[in-house]
Design an enzyme around this catalytic site. Structure first.
Site, PDB file in Angstrom:
ATOM      1  N   ARG A  82     -15.312  70.466  41.521  1.00 55.96           N
ATOM      2  CA  ARG A  82     -15.602  70.931  42.870  1.00 55.96           C
ATOM      3  C   ARG A  82     -14.693  70.257  43.885  1.00 55.96           C
ATOM      4  NH1 ARG A  82     -17.627  66.389  45.206  1.00 55.96           N
ATOM      5  NH2 ARG A  82     -19.244  65.174  44.152  1.00 55.96           N
TER       6      ARG A  82
ATOM      7  N   HIS B  23     -26.966  68.631  38.848  1.00 54.58           N
ATOM      8  CA  HIS B  23     -25.997  67.679  39.418  1.00 54.58           C
ATOM      9  C   HIS B  23     -25.888  66.437  38.518  1.00 54.58           C
ATOM     10  CE1 HIS B  23     -26.021  69.796  43.340  1.00 54.58           C
ATOM     11  NE2 HIS B  23     -27.285  70.030  43.066  1.00 54.58           N
ATOM     12  N   ASP B  24     -24.838  65.637  38.744  1.00 55.02           N
ATOM     13  CA  ASP B  24     -24.650  64.445  37.910  1.00 55.02           C
ATOM     14  C   ASP B  24     -25.819  63.462  38.001  1.00 55.02           C
ATOM     15  OD1 ASP B  24     -23.967  63.827  40.527  1.00 55.02           O
ATOM     16  OD2 ASP B  24     -22.183  62.674  40.037  1.00 55.02           O
TER      17      ASP B  24
ATOM     18  N   LYS C 137     -23.092  55.370  39.384  1.00 58.91           N
ATOM     19  CA  LYS C 137     -24.148  56.055  38.624  1.00 58.91           C
ATOM     20  C   LYS C 137     -25.137  55.064  38.028  1.00 58.91           C
ATOM     21  CE  LYS C 137     -22.862  59.371  40.202  1.00 58.91           C
ATOM     22  NZ  LYS C 137     -23.648  60.174  41.152  1.00 58.91           N
TER      23      LYS C 137
ATOM     24  N   ARG D  58     -24.031  69.957  33.971  1.00 60.73           N
ATOM     25  CA  ARG D  58     -23.593  69.654  35.329  1.00 60.73           C
ATOM     26  C   ARG D  58     -22.668  70.778  35.817  1.00 60.73           C
ATOM     27  NH1 ARG D  58     -19.318  65.050  37.435  1.00 60.73           N
ATOM     28  NH2 ARG D  58     -19.755  65.308  39.661  1.00 60.73           N
ATOM     29  N   HIS D  59     -22.631  70.979  37.131  1.00 64.44           N
ATOM     30  CA  HIS D  59     -21.691  71.965  37.690  1.00 64.44           C
ATOM     31  C   HIS D  59     -20.248  71.570  37.367  1.00 64.44           C
ATOM     32  CE1 HIS D  59     -20.529  69.113  40.734  1.00 64.44           C
ATOM     33  NE2 HIS D  59     -21.803  68.869  40.928  1.00 64.44           N
TER      34      HIS D  59
ATOM     35  N   TYR E 175     -15.347  62.402  38.507  1.00 65.01           N
ATOM     36  CA  TYR E 175     -14.440  63.470  38.972  1.00 65.01           C
ATOM     37  C   TYR E 175     -13.427  63.858  37.901  1.00 65.01           C
ATOM     38  CZ  TYR E 175     -16.528  61.285  43.017  1.00 65.01           C
ATOM     39  OH  TYR E 175     -17.429  60.721  43.870  1.00 65.01           O
TER      40      TYR E 175
ATOM     41  N   ARG F  22     -22.433  75.506  44.331  1.00 63.99           N
ATOM     42  CA  ARG F  22     -21.560  75.186  43.193  1.00 63.99           C
ATOM     43  C   ARG F  22     -22.317  75.194  41.868  1.00 63.99           C
ATOM     44  NH1 ARG F  22     -21.552  70.139  46.175  1.00 63.99           N
ATOM     45  NH2 ARG F  22     -22.729  68.499  45.143  1.00 63.99           N
TER      46      ARG F  22
ATOM     47  N   THR G   9     -17.494  66.392  48.769  1.00 61.15           N
ATOM     48  CA  THR G   9     -18.638  66.645  49.644  1.00 61.15           C
ATOM     49  C   THR G   9     -18.234  66.285  51.073  1.00 61.15           C
ATOM     50  OG1 THR G   9     -19.437  64.385  49.452  1.00 61.15           O
ATOM     51  CG2 THR G   9     -20.237  65.964  47.808  1.00 61.15           C
TER      52      THR G   9
END
Ligand SMILES: *[C@@H]1O[C@H](CO)[C@@H](O)[C@H](O)[C@H]1NC(C)=O
Ligand SMILES: *[C@@H]1O[C@H](CO)[C@@H](O)[C@H](O)[C@H]1NC(C)=O
Ligand SMILES: *[C@@H]1O[C@H](CO)[C@@H](O)[C@H](O)[C@H]1NC(C)=O
Ligand SMILES: *[C@@H]1O[C@H](CO)[C@@H](O)[C@H](O)[C@H]1NC(C)=O
Length: 457
Positions: free
Chosen positions: A70, A341-342, A281, A66-67, A40, A151, A73
């Protein structure tokens, strides 16, 4: 601050007969709050871009992006709202750092890209134009694809707008393909039903680092009855609330409007929070996640197809219909940009062999670890694969040879697995054929792992 502490330790430790704390590598000496938020964290370049070695020209560029920043979620909102509601249920606060909650109203929506995410993606597009403008023409604009979530699509549009702005609107790339996230989609990680999740490992670490924080906040807000999960929610909220509050044209290094939630935690607690992202991750699509690597194979095989200008050979998550049509998967472009995405970006690092790491201990962070999501997987993170053509002279004759070089958030990747040098101007440069050869796992469609995604267990 750290130096002062070091001096105090040096003076005290002989008296107290205890070891001094581990020394940190220089890059991590300085604590920067927004670089302690793991996945983040807003985008920041970890190194400065290094131009290609003399005698080399870039001939193709592939960007996997990556986006941008944001909102939380839906699942994350559950932990966040639970923490806020519990804190607000206390009758009184014993620490003034909680007083802002008397008139705080939680109002973050779910999932959407925030203006900071749009700005950082726009800047990324502009940087790409500035860097690669010599590769662009009206007939040969970047080919842009995005995975279908809003996104990600918005990020692709903002990147394209930034690229166009960089060229003073001479070149306006368009988002050409939006992949449906319900189907086979190399840019989304929901194609492998049996893949690991990192819930268990994250919970193990949470129970260790959050315990004292839970106790402290419960003493500051008597009756709130917070649980460890709420702490994870509240620490995420520091990041989400901050990135959502940027309303100006943020430039890397500008001060951020930090959320009052950030002041509830200490530096070392944020370092522990970052570690929970590293664990997340690592144990999902990273090196510790079962069937994580195979989810990066689809994109990797698309990349190999573009680099070799030959049709995609993939039996994993490729959409065969789209990838056999030159309108939706051309092979004659020079710049390709994909938005994702990540989890997929991590899976692709893993499939390619980037950021190799030892196993992450779920009870104790290794301060020397290289697997740090705050550097390798920020919002708007990007991996750039450059194909280069270099003139080298051998026995007095000039000959041209193709190379590959990969940057992740501007860090030149060592590419030891295909024989790159680790120093000097040729650092990270692999011979093209050696790079292709090194990608056996992808070329063999995950060596049986893809099938395991669907086996009844
Ligand atoms: C990003 O794109 C959206 C629309 O897609 C637009 O409203 C917004 O102004 C853009 N932001 C930037 C910084 O380009
Ligand atoms: C790529 O091929 C298509 C279809 O043959 C053609 O229309 C287009 O101009 C080509 N683009 C480039 C950059 O060569
Ligand atoms: C491939 O993409 C097309 C167009 O978006 C879609 O209709 C189709 O269902 C996809 N196929 C698979 C196997 O996902
Ligand atoms: C994706 O493709 C694989 C093989 O290429 C196929 O077995 C699978 O059914 C496809 N998935 C979807 C959702 O269509």
């Amino acid at each position: 601050m750290i130096q002062a502490l070091g001096a105090i330790w040096a003076a005290l430790s002989p008296l107290l007969n205890i070891a001094s704390p581990p020394s940190f590598s220089p890059a991590h000496d300085q604590f920067v709050l927004e670089k302690s938020w793991g996945v983040y964290s807003p985008f920041h370049a970890v190194e400065e871009y290094v131009p290609p070695p003399p005698g080399c020209k870039i001939s193709q560029v592939n960007i996997l992006h990556r986006h941008g920043a944001r909102l939380p979620t839906e699942t994350q909102s559950v932990d966040i709202i639970s923490g806020v509601t519990k804190l607000q249920s206390a009758e009184t606060y014993t620490d003034s750092r909680l007083d802002f909650l008397n008139d705080f109203e939680y109002s973050l929506d779910d999932n959407l890209l925030v203006p900071l995410g749009a700005i950082q993606s726009f800047r990324s597009g502009k940087t790409a134009f500035d860097r690669y403008s010599s590769l662009v023409s009206k007939e040969d604009l970047p080919f842009v694809r995005a995975s279908g979530m809003s996104r990600v699509v918005e990020t692709a549009k903002n990147w394209s707008a930034g690229f166009a702005a960089g060229s003073h609107h001479k070149y306006t790339p368009r988002l050409a393909v939006i992949l449906n996230e319900e189907g086979n989609d190399t840019l989304q990680d929901n194609n492998c039903p049996n893949a690991a999740s990192s819930h268990r490992e994250m919970a193990q670490w949470l129970d260790i680092y959050a315990q004292p924080i839970t106790a402290r906040l419960n003493s500051w807000a008597p009756g709130a009855d917070l649980a460890n999960e709420d702490i994870h929610g509240l620490m995420m909220l520091c990041a989400f609330h901050t990135v959502a509050s940027v309303t100006y044209d943020y430039e890397e290094g500008d001060p951020l409007p930090f959320s009052p939630f950030c002041s509830l935690f200490t530096e070392s607690e944020f370092k522990d929070f970052q570690y929970s992202s590293d664990i997340d991750k690592y144990y999902s699509t990273g090196y510790g996640g079962r069937l994580g690597r195979v989810q990066g194979v689809g994109y990797t095989n698309e990349l190999l197809a573009r680099l070799t200008r030959s049709p995609v050979k993939d039996h994993t998550s490729t959409n065969v219909t789209l990838n056999s049509d030159p309108a939706t998967f051309p092979l004659n472009r020079t710049i390709y940009v994909d938005f994702t995405h990540d989890s997929i970006l991590i899976a692709v690092y893993h499939a390619l062999g980037l950021f190799p790491t030892h196993k992450l201990d779920t009870t104790q962070p290794d301060p020397e670890r290289s697997w740090r999501t705050s550097d390798i997987m920020t919002f708007s993170s990007r991996m750039v694969v450059e194909k280069l053509s270099c003139d080298t002279s051998a026995r007095g004759r000039i000959k041209s040879q193709s190379y590959i070089r990969i940057m992740a958030n501007e860090m030149v990747q060592p590419l030891a697995f295909c024989g790159a040098k680790d120093k000097g101007p040729w650092r990270g440069m692999c011979k093209f054929e050696a790079f292709l050869k090194s990608q056996k796992y992808a070329r063999k469609n995950g060596k049986g792992d893809w099938e395991k995604c669907f086996l009844e267990e």
